[in-house]
Design an enzyme around this catalytic site. Structure first.
Site, PDB file in Angstrom:
ATOM      1  N   VAL A 157      37.582 -13.156 -36.935  1.00  0.00           N
ATOM      2  CA  VAL A 157      37.411 -12.199 -35.840  1.00  0.00           C
ATOM      3  C   VAL A 157      38.569 -12.286 -34.842  1.00  0.00           C
ATOM      4  O   VAL A 157      39.129 -11.264 -34.425  1.00  0.00           O
ATOM      5  CB  VAL A 157      36.071 -12.462 -35.115  1.00  0.00           C
ATOM      6  N   ILE A 158      38.941 -13.515 -34.470  1.00  0.00           N
ATOM      7  CA  ILE A 158      40.011 -13.661 -33.478  1.00  0.00           C
ATOM      8  C   ILE A 158      41.339 -13.188 -34.057  1.00  0.00           C
ATOM      9  O   ILE A 158      42.096 -12.459 -33.404  1.00  0.00           O
ATOM     10  CB  ILE A 158      40.109 -15.130 -33.000  1.00  0.00           C
ATOM     11  N   GLY A 205      38.707 -20.850 -36.582  1.00  0.00           N
ATOM     12  CA  GLY A 205      37.313 -21.147 -36.257  1.00  0.00           C
ATOM     13  C   GLY A 205      37.207 -22.051 -35.042  1.00  0.00           C
ATOM     14  O   GLY A 205      38.216 -22.515 -34.498  1.00  0.00           O
ATOM     15  N   HIS A 224      23.313  16.181 -30.429  1.00  0.00           N
ATOM     16  CA  HIS A 224      24.471  16.727 -31.133  1.00  0.00           C
ATOM     17  C   HIS A 224      25.456  17.289 -30.108  1.00  0.00           C
ATOM     18  O   HIS A 224      25.030  17.949 -29.169  1.00  0.00           O
ATOM     19  CB  HIS A 224      24.030  17.847 -32.070  1.00  0.00           C
TER      20      HIS A 224
HETATM   21  P1  FAD Z   1      31.080 -21.543 -23.658  1.00  0.00           P
HETATM   22  O1  FAD Z   1      31.347 -20.136 -23.324  1.00  0.00           O
HETATM   23  O2  FAD Z   1      32.137 -22.300 -24.363  1.00  0.00           O
HETATM   24  O3  FAD Z   1      30.720 -22.263 -22.283  1.00  0.00           O
HETATM   25  C1  FAD Z   1      30.472 -23.617 -22.203  1.00  0.00           C
HETATM   26  C2  FAD Z   1      30.800 -24.075 -20.788  1.00  0.00           C
HETATM   27  O4  FAD Z   1      30.342 -25.404 -20.624  1.00  0.00           O
HETATM   28  C3  FAD Z   1      32.294 -24.098 -20.476  1.00  0.00           C
HETATM   29  O5  FAD Z   1      32.528 -23.530 -19.223  1.00  0.00           O
HETATM   30  C4  FAD Z   1      32.630 -25.578 -20.471  1.00  0.00           C
HETATM   31  O6  FAD Z   1      33.694 -25.890 -19.589  1.00  0.00           O
HETATM   32  C5  FAD Z   1      31.325 -26.156 -19.948  1.00  0.00           C
HETATM   33  N1  FAD Z   1      31.090 -27.563 -20.285  1.00  0.00           N
HETATM   34  C6  FAD Z   1      31.178 -28.159 -21.507  1.00  0.00           C
HETATM   35  N2  FAD Z   1      30.821 -29.456 -21.422  1.00  0.00           N
HETATM   36  C7  FAD Z   1      30.518 -29.682 -20.116  1.00  0.00           C
HETATM   37  C8  FAD Z   1      30.088 -30.823 -19.395  1.00  0.00           C
HETATM   38  N3  FAD Z   1      29.857 -31.979 -20.015  1.00  0.00           N
HETATM   39  N4  FAD Z   1      29.893 -30.707 -18.076  1.00  0.00           N
HETATM   40  C9  FAD Z   1      30.101 -29.537 -17.437  1.00  0.00           C
HETATM   41  N5  FAD Z   1      30.494 -28.416 -18.073  1.00  0.00           N
HETATM   42  C10 FAD Z   1      30.700 -28.488 -19.393  1.00  0.00           C
HETATM   43  N6  FAD Z   1      31.539 -13.585 -28.622  1.00  0.00           N
HETATM   44  C11 FAD Z   1      30.927 -12.394 -28.576  1.00  0.00           C
HETATM   45  O7  FAD Z   1      29.696 -12.328 -28.683  1.00  0.00           O
HETATM   46  N7  FAD Z   1      31.638 -11.234 -28.405  1.00  0.00           N
HETATM   47  C12 FAD Z   1      32.980 -11.243 -28.291  1.00  0.00           C
HETATM   48  O8  FAD Z   1      33.597 -10.189 -28.139  1.00  0.00           O
HETATM   49  C13 FAD Z   1      33.657 -12.487 -28.346  1.00  0.00           C
HETATM   50  N8  FAD Z   1      34.989 -12.541 -28.223  1.00  0.00           N
HETATM   51  C14 FAD Z   1      35.615 -13.757 -28.240  1.00  0.00           C
HETATM   52  C15 FAD Z   1      37.002 -13.791 -28.137  1.00  0.00           C
HETATM   53  C16 FAD Z   1      37.672 -14.995 -28.156  1.00  0.00           C
HETATM   54  C17 FAD Z   1      39.178 -15.025 -28.043  1.00  0.00           C
HETATM   55  C18 FAD Z   1      36.927 -16.211 -28.262  1.00  0.00           C
HETATM   56  C19 FAD Z   1      37.623 -17.542 -28.248  1.00  0.00           C
HETATM   57  C20 FAD Z   1      35.549 -16.183 -28.383  1.00  0.00           C
HETATM   58  C21 FAD Z   1      34.882 -14.954 -28.377  1.00  0.00           C
HETATM   59  N9  FAD Z   1      33.508 -14.870 -28.520  1.00  0.00           N
HETATM   60  C22 FAD Z   1      32.880 -13.662 -28.503  1.00  0.00           C
HETATM   61  C23 FAD Z   1      32.670 -16.076 -28.683  1.00  0.00           C
HETATM   62  C24 FAD Z   1      32.041 -16.441 -27.329  1.00  0.00           C
HETATM   63  O9  FAD Z   1      33.059 -16.633 -26.378  1.00  0.00           O
HETATM   64  C25 FAD Z   1      31.191 -17.683 -27.474  1.00  0.00           C
HETATM   65  O10 FAD Z   1      30.236 -17.497 -28.500  1.00  0.00           O
HETATM   66  C26 FAD Z   1      30.472 -17.977 -26.170  1.00  0.00           C
HETATM   67  O11 FAD Z   1      31.380 -18.165 -25.116  1.00  0.00           O
HETATM   68  C27 FAD Z   1      29.583 -19.217 -26.306  1.00  0.00           C
HETATM   69  O12 FAD Z   1      28.909 -19.410 -25.115  1.00  0.00           O
HETATM   70  P2  FAD Z   1      28.444 -20.856 -24.641  1.00  0.00           P
HETATM   71  O13 FAD Z   1      27.858 -20.670 -23.290  1.00  0.00           O
HETATM   72  O14 FAD Z   1      27.639 -21.486 -25.706  1.00  0.00           O
HETATM   73  O15 FAD Z   1      29.783 -21.718 -24.543  1.00  0.00           O
HETATM   74  P1  NAD Z   2      36.286 -17.208 -37.793  1.00  0.00           P
HETATM   75  O1  NAD Z   2      35.376 -18.182 -38.396  1.00  0.00           O
HETATM   76  O2  NAD Z   2      35.801 -15.845 -37.467  1.00  0.00           O
HETATM   77  O3  NAD Z   2      37.556 -16.999 -38.728  1.00  0.00           O
HETATM   78  C1  NAD Z   2      38.387 -18.048 -39.135  1.00  0.00           C
HETATM   79  C2  NAD Z   2      39.165 -17.612 -40.353  1.00  0.00           C
HETATM   80  O4  NAD Z   2      40.158 -18.579 -40.605  1.00  0.00           O
HETATM   81  C3  NAD Z   2      38.306 -17.494 -41.599  1.00  0.00           C
HETATM   82  O5  NAD Z   2      38.590 -16.284 -42.250  1.00  0.00           O
HETATM   83  C4  NAD Z   2      38.714 -18.705 -42.417  1.00  0.00           C
HETATM   84  O6  NAD Z   2      38.603 -18.497 -43.809  1.00  0.00           O
HETATM   85  C5  NAD Z   2      40.167 -18.859 -41.990  1.00  0.00           C
HETATM   86  N1  NAD Z   2      40.696 -20.204 -42.179  1.00  0.00           N
HETATM   87  C6  NAD Z   2      40.070 -21.391 -41.997  1.00  0.00           C
HETATM   88  N2  NAD Z   2      40.926 -22.403 -42.239  1.00  0.00           N
HETATM   89  C7  NAD Z   2      42.113 -21.848 -42.566  1.00  0.00           C
HETATM   90  C8  NAD Z   2      43.383 -22.371 -42.910  1.00  0.00           C
HETATM   91  N3  NAD Z   2      43.607 -23.678 -42.958  1.00  0.00           N
HETATM   92  N4  NAD Z   2      44.389 -21.503 -43.190  1.00  0.00           N
HETATM   93  C9  NAD Z   2      44.173 -20.163 -43.135  1.00  0.00           C
HETATM   94  N5  NAD Z   2      42.986 -19.622 -42.825  1.00  0.00           N
HETATM   95  C10 NAD Z   2      41.974 -20.446 -42.520  1.00  0.00           C
HETATM   96  O7  NAD Z   2      36.875 -17.936 -36.498  1.00  0.00           O
HETATM   97  P2  NAD Z   2      37.758 -17.386 -35.304  1.00  0.00           P
HETATM   98  O8  NAD Z   2      38.362 -16.077 -35.646  1.00  0.00           O
HETATM   99  O9  NAD Z   2      38.622 -18.524 -34.922  1.00  0.00           O
HETATM  100  O10 NAD Z   2      36.674 -17.164 -34.191  1.00  0.00           O
HETATM  101  C11 NAD Z   2      35.911 -18.279 -33.694  1.00  0.00           C
HETATM  102  C12 NAD Z   2      34.555 -17.836 -33.257  1.00  0.00           C
HETATM  103  O11 NAD Z   2      34.625 -16.998 -32.125  1.00  0.00           O
HETATM  104  C13 NAD Z   2      33.820 -17.092 -34.341  1.00  0.00           C
HETATM  105  O12 NAD Z   2      32.647 -17.789 -34.620  1.00  0.00           O
HETATM  106  C14 NAD Z   2      33.487 -15.767 -33.776  1.00  0.00           C
HETATM  107  O13 NAD Z   2      32.155 -15.425 -33.974  1.00  0.00           O
HETATM  108  C15 NAD Z   2      33.763 -15.903 -32.289  1.00  0.00           C
HETATM  109  N6  NAD Z   2      34.417 -14.670 -31.859  1.00  0.00           N
HETATM  110  C16 NAD Z   2      33.680 -13.533 -31.828  1.00  0.00           C
HETATM  111  C17 NAD Z   2      34.276 -12.341 -31.489  1.00  0.00           C
HETATM  112  C18 NAD Z   2      33.457 -11.096 -31.477  1.00  0.00           C
HETATM  113  O14 NAD Z   2      32.247 -11.199 -31.497  1.00  0.00           O
HETATM  114  N7  NAD Z   2      34.061  -9.920 -31.438  1.00  0.00           N
HETATM  115  C19 NAD Z   2      35.626 -12.292 -31.193  1.00  0.00           C
HETATM  116  C20 NAD Z   2      36.351 -13.463 -31.269  1.00  0.00           C
HETATM  117  C21 NAD Z   2      35.726 -14.654 -31.595  1.00  0.00           C
END
Ligand code: FAD
Ligand code: NAD
Length: 484
Positions: free
Chosen positions: A200-201, A287, A460
């Site tokens: 996804v990323i 990932g 529509h």
């Molecule tokens: P986090 O968002 O990681 O929050 C955890 C928080 O806990 C952080 O602020 C951390 O600093 C804090 N923390 C950790 N340990 C401690 C501690 N011991 N004491 C105090 N604080 C602590 N998901 C979607 O559904 N839609 C998207 O479009 C989407 N886009 C993404 C794009 C990118 C580039 C990335 C990296 C991820 C994306 N995701 C998306 C995934 C999404 O960001 C995560 O699934 C989500 O943030 C998880 O929420 P969380 O609250 O479990 O953890």
């Molecule tokens: P991902 O699991 O979506 O994709 C990782 C990809 O990297 C997979 O296709 C995997 O086969 C590949 N891969 C793994 N090891 C590799 C290697 N050594 N060499 C080449 N390819 C390799 O993980 P991500 O894209 O890093 O995203 C992380 C998480 O963040 C995901 O769980 C996703 O759900 C979440 N996320 C969600 C959104 C969204 O909801 N739109 C957007 C961004 C991220």
């Protein structure tokens, strides 16, 4: 006395302490406060400018900043590629990346500060710093500034999130070899961008920088593209990524990445042997892993599985009385909305209310152009289950609204059971797929049949008609497309 009627007292004594203020933790805190419990939420996040902010990965470095850049870059791309078709002549379109990044940062700031306002309104105590669970539901809180102190809670919710996985053969080395956060912060468009991982990323951020002019090569280890998705949808998506100019190389094994002279030399192997790729920036997006660093003191009883996830049951109980865990640090898809619903469920269960999560109906969205969204089972999964099924596909080419938008790409597809007509999966690639999937999620949550959708009136001309027509197509009764 019912649980919700008991009250914690004393300044450092709470009914609920949530550790982690991301999209799993902060909704848990708000809902717990709505349930009239005394709540604190501890979060240690600091942005690159050193300023602490609630919102976790999602608001600071994930969902929100990536969507801001996806929107801006799509507009930039459409201005150049689509406006002429509308009869709008533009010239001299130039990129102001600094302004684009400034807008993104402004959105992040507004959203993260918004959480503090929500906490204040709900009565949640925000605590910025590190939280560590000790036995007996005691919490050691180390603030960013000030003295360490002990808190007690009747319930502790662990919501510590996740962190990017590092690749041993290509370790992070800022600013050249970066994770997704680094890839959201580039101050200049890299001429040549390498991305490891076509997940996804990789697809979202690869699209962002490709639209701004970077040559993007994506190296994916697996031989198949998007193997987790419906394969008809994956094939259609791949066609569009290729059209955009993403060079996606499947079945590759990265063996090394060396930074020299401001560039990165990536070595990898594919079916033809050893290969080299020179890029200016390399994004590693293979990932994420659960993040639990220094979260658990000795003998808390909370267990981690072999992959480092906190072990929980289907209601997010860790097995230690009064200790719960939610979001990316526990099993299930790493998605913000999954964490949010777990947080709400847990906060309601703590208050003695009803709480439940339907893990079978969690939508996935990839915010590329066209967007990709699905919920439920893929056609391949249904086939493998042995259940008799039917499927219906409606192309956006036949949608008046999609044509008016100049975005007639992709399709909506519904897979339904042949015996009782239950909708088993919905897969959309096309304009606003992420919005359209909400109807499918609701339908599946209510165990709707495809006939239920067929008999639901859709305005529509709207994109949502594609979902309606796909439902009709499951019975070869589509009106606006040829039934096959
Ligand atoms: P986090 O968002 O990681 O929050 C955890 C928080 O806990 C952080 O602020 C951390 O600093 C804090 N923390 C950790 N340990 C401690 C501690 N011991 N004491 C105090 N604080 C602590 N998901 C979607 O559904 N839609 C998207 O479009 C989407 N886009 C993404 C794009 C990118 C580039 C990335 C990296 C991820 C994306 N995701 C998306 C995934 C999404 O960001 C995560 O699934 C989500 O943030 C998880 O929420 P969380 O609250 O479990 O953890
Ligand atoms: P991902 O699991 O979506 O994709 C990782 C990809 O990297 C997979 O296709 C995997 O086969 C590949 N891969 C793994 N090891 C590799 C290697 N050594 N060499 C080449 N390819 C390799 O993980 P991500 O894209 O890093 O995203 C992380 C998480 O963040 C995901 O769980 C996703 O759900 C979440 N996320 C969600 C959104 C969204 O909801 N739109 C957007 C961004 C991220």
């Amino acid at each position: 006395m019912p649980d919700q009627d008991k009250q914690a007292s004393g300044p450092d004594s709470f009914d609920v302490v949530v550790i982690g203020g991301g999209p799993a933790g902060y909704p848990a805190a708000i809902r717990a406060a709505q349930n009239k419990l005394r709540v604190a939420c501890i979060d240690e996040w600091k942005n690159h400018d050193g300023i602490a902010a609630f919102g976790g990965t999602c608001l600071n470095a994930g969902c929100i900043p990536s969507k801001a850049l996806l929107e801006s870059t799509e507009l930039y791309h459409r201005t150049q590629e689509e406006f002429a078709a509308h009869g709008i002549k533009v010239s001299g379109v130039t990129l102001d990346l600094a302004q684009m990044q400034k807008r993104k940062s402004g959105i992040v700031r507004a959203m993260t500060q918004g959480i503090l306002a929500l906490f204040k309104a709900a009565g949640v105590t925000p605590l910025q710093g590190h939280g560590k669970l000790l036995p007996g539901r005691r919490i050691e809180f180390t603030p960013h500034e000030g003295e360490r102190r002990g808190l007690t809670a009747r319930h502790v919710v662990l919501a510590s999130g996740s962190a990017p996985i590092e690749l041993r053969s290509a370790p992070f080395r800022e600013p050249h070899i970066v994770d997704s956060w680094g890839a959201l912060e580039f101050a200049a468009v890299p001429k040549r961008l390498g991305v490891i991982g076509a997940g996804v990323i990789g697809l979202e951020l690869g699209s962002v920088w490709r639209r701004l002019g970077a040559q993007v090569v994506v190296l994916e280890a697996l031989p198949d593209f998007m193997p987790f998705a419906d394969q008809q949808l994956a094939r259609e998506a791949l066609r569009h990524f290729k059209k955009l100019g993403l060079d996606i190389r499947l079945g590759t094994k990265v063996t090394g990445a060396a930074v020299s002279g401001g560039a990165v030399e990536v070595t990898y192997e594919d079916g033809k042997g050893a290969q080299r790729l020179a890029v200016d920036r390399l994004v590693v997006a293979i990932g994420r892993r659960p993040y639990t660093k220094d979260l658990l003191g000795p003998e808390t009883g909370v267990r981690l599985d072999e992959r480092g996830f906190i072990t929980v049951d289907e209601t997010c109980r860790t097995g230690v009385e009064g200790v719960w865990a939610i979001g990316d640090c526990v099993r299930g898809p790493m998605l913000a909305h999954k964490g949010k619903e777990e947080g709400v469920m847990v906060a309601d269960l703590i208050a003695g209310r009803f709480g439940e999560m339907n893990y079978n109906v969690i939508p996935s969205v990839i915010y590329t152009a066209p967007e990709i969204a699905w919920v439920g089972l893929t056609e391949e999964q249904v086939k493998a289950s042995g259940r008799e099924y039917k499927s219906g596909v409606f192309p956006f080419l036949a949608s008046g609204r999609a044509r008016a938008l100049e975005q007639p790409a992709g399709f909506a597809k519904i897979v339904a059971a042949r015996d009782d007509d239950e909708i088993l999966g919905v897969h959309i690639v096309g304009p606003m797929a992420g919005e359209l999937i909400a109807e499918a999620v609701l339908a599946m949550e209510y165990a709707a049949s495809s006939e239920d959708l067929q008999r639901t009136i859709h305005a529509h001309p709207t994109l949502a008609e594609a979902v309606h027509e796909a439902a009709l197509a499951t019975d070869k009764r589509s009106i606006d497309a040829i039934n096959r």
